[in-house]
Write an enzyme that holds these catalytic residues in place. Structure first.
Site, mmCIF file in Angstrom:
data_model
loop_
_atom_site.group_PDB
_atom_site.id
_atom_site.type_symbol
_atom_site.label_atom_id
_atom_site.label_comp_id
_atom_site.label_asym_id
_atom_site.label_seq_id
_atom_site.Cartn_x
_atom_site.Cartn_y
_atom_site.Cartn_z
ATOM 1 N N SER A 163 0.861 -1.189 0.000
ATOM 2 C CA SER A 163 0.000 0.000 0.000
ATOM 3 C C SER A 163 0.896 1.238 0.000
ATOM 4 O O SER A 163 2.035 1.175 0.486
ATOM 5 C CB SER A 163 -0.867 0.010 1.266
ATOM 6 O OG SER A 163 -1.526 1.257 1.419
ATOM 7 N N TYR A 177 -1.947 -1.037 10.287
ATOM 8 C CA TYR A 177 -1.997 -1.076 8.816
ATOM 9 C C TYR A 177 -0.702 -0.523 8.225
ATOM 10 O O TYR A 177 -0.069 -1.176 7.391
ATOM 11 C CB TYR A 177 -3.220 -0.300 8.307
ATOM 12 C CG TYR A 177 -3.525 -0.600 6.853
ATOM 13 C CD1 TYR A 177 -4.292 -1.711 6.502
ATOM 14 C CD2 TYR A 177 -3.040 0.206 5.828
ATOM 15 C CE1 TYR A 177 -4.565 -2.012 5.175
ATOM 16 C CE2 TYR A 177 -3.298 -0.084 4.501
ATOM 17 C CZ TYR A 177 -4.074 -1.189 4.184
ATOM 18 O OH TYR A 177 -4.335 -1.484 2.850
HETATM 19 N N1 LIG Z 1 -8.789 -0.654 -1.045
HETATM 20 C C1 LIG Z 1 -7.727 0.102 -0.922
HETATM 21 O O1 LIG Z 1 -7.810 1.321 -1.000
HETATM 22 C C2 LIG Z 1 -6.364 -0.519 -0.714
HETATM 23 C C3 LIG Z 1 -5.243 0.318 -0.806
HETATM 24 C C4 LIG Z 1 -3.977 -0.227 -0.636
HETATM 25 C C5 LIG Z 1 -3.852 -1.585 -0.369
HETATM 26 N N2 LIG Z 1 -4.967 -2.372 -0.272
HETATM 27 C C6 LIG Z 1 -4.763 -3.790 0.001
HETATM 28 O O2 LIG Z 1 -5.394 -4.563 -0.991
HETATM 29 C C7 LIG Z 1 -5.642 -5.873 -0.490
HETATM 30 C C8 LIG Z 1 -7.076 -6.261 -0.829
HETATM 31 O O3 LIG Z 1 -7.953 -5.406 -0.110
HETATM 32 P P1 LIG Z 1 -9.294 -4.816 -0.734
HETATM 33 O O4 LIG Z 1 -9.228 -3.353 -0.630
HETATM 34 O O5 LIG Z 1 -9.571 -5.439 -2.036
HETATM 35 O O6 LIG Z 1 -10.330 -5.290 0.394
HETATM 36 P P2 LIG Z 1 -11.632 -6.221 0.330
HETATM 37 O O7 LIG Z 1 -12.139 -6.260 1.725
HETATM 38 O O8 LIG Z 1 -12.560 -5.747 -0.734
HETATM 39 O O9 LIG Z 1 -11.055 -7.652 -0.095
HETATM 40 C C9 LIG Z 1 -10.220 -8.391 0.768
HETATM 41 C C10 LIG Z 1 -10.592 -9.867 0.684
HETATM 42 O O10 LIG Z 1 -9.692 -10.590 1.559
HETATM 43 C C11 LIG Z 1 -10.439 -11.578 2.239
HETATM 44 N N3 LIG Z 1 -9.797 -11.931 3.502
HETATM 45 C C12 LIG Z 1 -9.754 -11.203 4.651
HETATM 46 N N4 LIG Z 1 -9.129 -11.891 5.612
HETATM 47 C C13 LIG Z 1 -8.749 -13.075 5.069
HETATM 48 C C14 LIG Z 1 -8.074 -14.209 5.573
HETATM 49 N N5 LIG Z 1 -7.666 -14.270 6.861
HETATM 50 N N6 LIG Z 1 -7.830 -15.251 4.741
HETATM 51 C C15 LIG Z 1 -8.255 -15.218 3.457
HETATM 52 N N7 LIG Z 1 -8.937 -14.167 2.927
HETATM 53 C C16 LIG Z 1 -9.170 -13.112 3.722
HETATM 54 C C17 LIG Z 1 -11.810 -10.943 2.475
HETATM 55 O O11 LIG Z 1 -12.818 -11.930 2.695
HETATM 56 C C18 LIG Z 1 -12.016 -10.161 1.175
HETATM 57 O O12 LIG Z 1 -12.737 -10.917 0.209
HETATM 58 C C19 LIG Z 1 -5.340 -5.804 1.002
HETATM 59 O O13 LIG Z 1 -4.054 -6.339 1.250
HETATM 60 C C20 LIG Z 1 -5.357 -4.320 1.287
HETATM 61 O O14 LIG Z 1 -4.591 -3.983 2.409
HETATM 62 C C21 LIG Z 1 -6.211 -1.864 -0.435
#
Ligand SMILES: NC(=O)c1ccc[n+]([C@@H]2O[C@H](COP(=O)([O-])OP(=O)(O)OC[C@H]3O[C@@H](n4cnc5c(N)ncnc54)[C@H](O)[C@@H]3O)[C@@H](O)[C@H]2O)c1
Length: 277
Positions: A163, A177
């Site tokens: 991130s 985070y």
């Molecule tokens: N959305 C943003 O703005 C953003 C920005 C930077 C980084 N990220 C990173 O992107 C990645 C995906 O996040 P997202 O934004 O798509 O969120 P999201 O909540 O839409 O998707 C995350 C998925 O991970 C699954 N998950 C959670 N815990 C889990 C576990 N213990 N085992 C297996 N699956 C699990 C959830 O069920 C969900 O389907 C994460 O690592 C997040 O930190 C997101």
């Protein structure tokens, strides 16, 4: 004297660099948001995709969509915080499709307030929230990398979702985070060094704010949020998950054959403002 560059390259050959036909990929957190977009991109490029998530309902929906679109996938429920669970899931995908070439270490969560004025302070960070985020974002990423290193073929590609919050302070998210995302970025560098002799490349994506379910189902769909983000992001808005697909395909394909150990931002210009890269 014949040169190694003598083979003529067809003029339209560049797109074949992105072709993943015959490859198998695993994506953790594939049930939603960025993981779903990654799985779609890999399937659209011809890979068979193992969809891994803790939520069975979400997995079924994504698997149905990818299959309806002509892609090949296998949903496998697993919890990345449990080393046995994620190892079994990755091995199941490899056994089913016969090989393993790409692993996207993507599952992650965010808990508790970010802004200090909302309670996102050192003192206000509860041990429960701290532990939950570290468990998924750091331990879960390590557990997934560990089985990936064991099972992926030489020449494979590993992509970790970090991130922009791992590259600088970020008042929108909490201590666990920013800490977990900074840690995974250095683990990516360490793993890139270790696995380079096997031709395995390890890179990170560093997304800025994307509209996903990370803050709860539908929580980031509020258009008013764009106005808030506009102040901190040169492009003036949050991103849609599809906007990560191009970089994912680059970093998981032959098109990035000399790239490893790097972190690449998709952030609407946010880091340019903070001079952090
Ligand atoms: N959305 C943003 O703005 C953003 C920005 C930077 C980084 N990220 C990173 O992107 C990645 C995906 O996040 P997202 O934004 O798509 O969120 P999201 O909540 O839409 O998707 C995350 C998925 O991970 C699954 N998950 C959670 N815990 C889990 C576990 N213990 N085992 C297996 N699956 C699990 C959830 O069920 C969900 O389907 C994460 O690592 C997040 O930190 C997101």
């Amino acid at each position: 004297m014949p040169s190694s560059h003598a083979t003529p390259t067809p003029r339209n050959n560049v797109l074949s660099l992105f072709d993943l036909t015959g490859d198998t990929a695993v994506v953790t957190g594939a049930g939603s948001g960025l993981g779903r977009a990654m799985a779609e991109a890999l399937a659209e490029a011809g890979a068979s995709v193992g969809l891994v998530d803790i939520s069975v309902d979400r997995l079924q929906a994504v698997a149905q969509q990818i299959t309806a679109d002509g892609g090949s996938c296998l949903p496998v429920a697993a919890d990345v915080t449990d080393p046995g669970s994620i190892s079994a899931a990755v091995r199941r995908v490899k056994e089913h499709f016969g090989n393993l070439d790409v692993v996207c270490v993507n599952a992650g969560i965010s808990r508790g307030p970010g802004f200090p004025e909302a309670g996102g302070t050192l003192v206000g960070t509860s041990p429960g929230d701290w532990g939950a985020v570290i468990d998924v974002n750091l331990h879960g990423a390590f557990n997934t990398l560990r089985v990936a290193a064991e099972e992926i073929s030489n020449g494979g590609r590993i992509l970790v979702t970090a991130s922009t919050a791992g590259l600088r302070a970020d008042p929108m998210v909490g201590y666990a985070y920013v800490g977990s995302k900074a840690a995974v970025l250095n683990i990516v560098r360490q793993a890139a060094l270790e696995l380079a002799p096997r031709g395995i490349r390890v890179n990170a994506v560093a997304p800025g704010p994307f509209r996903t379910n990370i803050a709860g189902e539908g929580a980031l769909e509020d258009p008013a949020l764009d106005a808030q983000w506009a102040k901190t992001i040169p492009l003036g808005r949050m991103a849609e998950p599809e906007e990560l697909k191009g970089l994912v395909l680059l970093l998981t394909s032959k098109a990035s054959s000399f790239m490893t150990g790097g972190a690449y931002a998709v952030d609407g210009g946010a880091l340019a403002l903070s001079h952090a890269h």
